[in-house]
Design an enzyme around this catalytic site. Structure first.
Site, PDB file in Angstrom:
ATOM      1  CD1 TRP A   1       1.631   9.718  -0.050  1.00 54.88           C
ATOM      2  CD2 TRP A   1       1.987  10.440   2.762  1.00 54.88           C
ATOM      3  NE1 TRP A   1       0.858   8.943   0.875  1.00 54.88           N
ATOM      4  CE2 TRP A   1       0.384   9.595   1.964  1.00 54.88           C
ATOM      5  CE3 TRP A   1       2.102  11.054   4.102  1.00 54.88           C
ATOM      6  CZ2 TRP A   1       0.002   9.443   3.120  1.00 54.88           C
ATOM      7  CZ3 TRP A   1       0.437  10.536   5.111  1.00 54.88           C
ATOM      8  CH2 TRP A   1      -0.094   9.573   4.128  1.00 54.88           C
TER       9      TRP A   1
ATOM     10  CG  ASP B   1       8.159   8.997   3.644  1.00 60.81           C
ATOM     11  OD1 ASP B   1       8.588   8.321   3.380  1.00 60.81           O
ATOM     12  OD2 ASP B   1       7.133   9.991   3.050  1.00 60.81           O
TER      13      ASP B   1
ATOM     14  CE  LYS C   1       2.316   3.666   2.412  1.00 57.22           C
ATOM     15  NZ  LYS C   1       1.119   3.592   2.590  1.00 57.22           N
TER      16      LYS C   1
END
Ligand SMILES: Cc1ncc(COP(=O)(O)O)c(C=O)c1O
Ligand SMILES: Cc1ncc(COP(=O)(O)O)c(C=O)c1O
Ligand SMILES: [Mg+2]
Ligand SMILES: [Mg+2]
Ligand SMILES: [Mg+2]
Ligand SMILES: [Mg+2]
Lengths: 375, 375
Positions: free
Chosen positions: B102, B187, B211
């Protein structure tokens, strides 16, 4: 509380069967033991929903093979910027036809987006009259209103101006403009799927879901494949239309529950007979409303020219603001809500999107007759 | 179908009480006679939900007054581009610390976004080992891995690498790096609200909702007000962070139902005792899992260094791919789903987000013991 008659401009009423379907399987989607929103976007259960939503869009609108159908996030407002970011080049700027407040906003964002990339956006025509607070929009454009640059990357218009109640292609006298070889780009946020449309007349159609087809949080984009292929590659991947096009709108996590609701709404729409049946139903609903307005010319006044009167957002004024306030209040007491005009223009606005029941209009029209009689 | 034990990586399991609350009032929100998703985003009914979600975020995380809390659309992937678009200048590029896939994606989009604006993005450090298909990430970074440019606009990192199971700040030996005066941008998509965080250590925190806190379609951004104020103004309005900051995230139509679900999840989280209680619960869940892995060293193997082992995504391998397939299949037959590792790395991944019940982990651990014994 019994179900109210919801005339909201967006987010707006959704079909009860589509909502009930979602409610009934909210905790256990398709016998999977979890909510649809708890499913992976890469799993077969969600993928079936995603594919069905895309297929229903293609089927209902008769989308030609030369077009991609995409789900994008950020609201229609994001597309105001994202479309020029994809389609303009140096020497091939964007043309804008403005027939209301949403067209103004689209043009304003296009100026920022194109400037950032060394290109430009240009006003190709407007039907606006007056300036500042007195600015009025009362009609769709005609050929006489428009000067398209032959080398424009596209011509943008707003097919239905949600705030002003001004719509293209309701009357044969006000068709979508002919831009020659320049692709037409249409913001159909507030009149998407209200009737059949010849997609092949457009280079790109986009629509926020939250009026006619679902909850907020999803934008549908229908775009000619050659425009996608020719799109700029020097912008971030997430903004390139080729990214959802090449990844079936699954490049990153889509708003899965919103797309699921769209699937439910489109299945309902198909069950009702598709876009032809929907057009009849919508024209009848709006026709009744304009009928009552025209039958009481001393009391109700629709500022929009007859050929441009929106079938989706019927706007009108009463003799005084105090009457309008009383109108909204009395209607609310009868279970009719969402009737206040947009704060920027005032008055009354009746949004009559697909999910708004004909019976609600009957009730509203009866109330309007009575209200006018009482004065 | 009874509720399955859902270990999906995202979209992921949501707390049953939050889902039931939504189901129960799905057709009639707060006695209003319509669904929450049919409400106008400008009406008082929806606004109360929106305000409560924002207030709960502030309260749970103890967000200082000097920070804005925003709802943004487009997924965390859009923020990969949108953050540099706001924060970089010529001569003040962006620094990236990459500890997994990511972080790589964030860096890649930052290169495109900064190039478009005449600025640049720079790799300030990485823990990646090997190249191409063999590339491995097995640890968070230490000070020795990092060289921050003193004039960087910010330093970006991924607090939890969802695919590789590598997390910062789980162990005191692997804290968030010190970037001096350069603002830290994190992030936190896959570890947002898993435990208390000192927000004042960050310039900006962002997290996709799907999530730990809700369905997909919403990103939460927590950002220092001075960074918002100094942000670029030569990009489209919809991408400027000051736009949601100045309009309480109601500039255009937000994803109202997603924010409503976040409200429900945060209310549940608060009822459970807040982030302190949640940290204990999450550490206990992951601790059990790593315990079983370590107790069967000949059978289960976690590639991640002990100090960087994620409390949110526990990844491990079995002796052979065939064992892994059998593991996933047998677990599924027992109602435990979502255990397959990300397609890019293979193996097993157990996501143990806030809504994953401790009892599910007990069951999974018992299964793992038995599976290892059978071999
Ligand atoms: C015609 C039209 N375009 C664009 C928008 C903006 O949509 P969004 O709020 O999804 O950005 C609206 C919203 O009402 C609209 O009516
Ligand atoms: C750490 C991290 N960042 C970013 C993303 C991308 O999020 P989205 O799919 O919402 O764009 C993910 C998705 O799994 C993630 O785990
Ligand atoms: Mg609106
Ligand atoms: Mg217009
Ligand atoms: Mg994902
Ligand atoms: Mg990283």
């Amino acid at each position: 509380m019994p179900r109210v008659k919801n005339f909201n401009a967006g987010p707006a009423a959704l079909p009860l069967p589509a909502l009930e379907r979602a409610r009934d399987e909210f905790l256990d989607f398709a016998g999977s033991g979890m909510s649809v929103m708890e499913h992976s976007h890469r799993g077969k259960e969600y993928e079936a929903v995603h594919d069905e939503a895309l297929a229903l869009l293609r089927e209902l609108l008769g989308v030609p093979d030369a077009y991609d159908v995409l789900f994008v996030q950020g609201g229609a407002s994001q597309l105001f910027a994202q479309i020029p970011m994809n389609l303009v080049e140096k020497g091939r700027g964007a043309d804008y036809l403005v027939t209301g407040a949403w067209g103004e906003k689209a043009f304003s964002e296009a100026k920022a987006a194109t400037a950032m990339l060394g290109a430009s956006a240009r006003l190709a025509g407007t039907t606006g009259e007056g300036e500042g607070k007195e600015k009025r929009y009362v009609r769709a454009a005609t050929a006489a209103d428009l000067q398209v640059s032959p080398d424009a990357a596209y011509l943008h218009l707003t097919s239905n101006e949600t705030i002003h109640g001004v719509q293209f292609a309701v009357d044969p006298a006000r068709p979508f403009p002919d831009a020659g070889k320049v692709p037409l780009v249409a913001d159909m946020s507030s009149d998407f799927l209200w009737k059949p449309v010849d997609v092949s007349r457009f280079g790109l159609i986009y629509a926020g879901a939250q009026k006619n087809i679902g909850p907020s949080g999803v934008v549908v984009v229908i775009v000619r494949k050659d425009l996608v292929a020719a799109g700029r590659k020097d912008i971030p991947k997430i903004f390139q239309l080729r990214t959802p096009a090449e990844n079936k709108s699954l490049y990153n996590t889509p708003p899965t529950f919103g797309i699921y609701m769209i699937r439910n709404v489109l299945a309902w729409l198909k069950g009702l007979g598709g876009l032809g049946a929907m057009e009849q139903r919508n024209r009848a609903k709006a026709g009744k409303l304009y009928g009552v307005i025209d039958a009481n010319p001393g009391f109700y006044r629709c500022p929009v020219e007859r050929e441009s009167r929106s079938v989706m957002n019927v706007v009108f004024r009463l003799p005084a603001e105090a009457d309008e306030e009383r109108f909204v209040k009395e209607a609310k007491a009868k279970g009719m809500v969402g009737l206040k005009g947009h704060r920027s223009v005032g008055g009354i606005r009746v949004s009559t999107y697909n999910a708004v029941e004909p019976a609600w209009l009957d009730e509203l029209c009866a109330f309007m007759q009575d209200f006018a009689k009482r004065g």
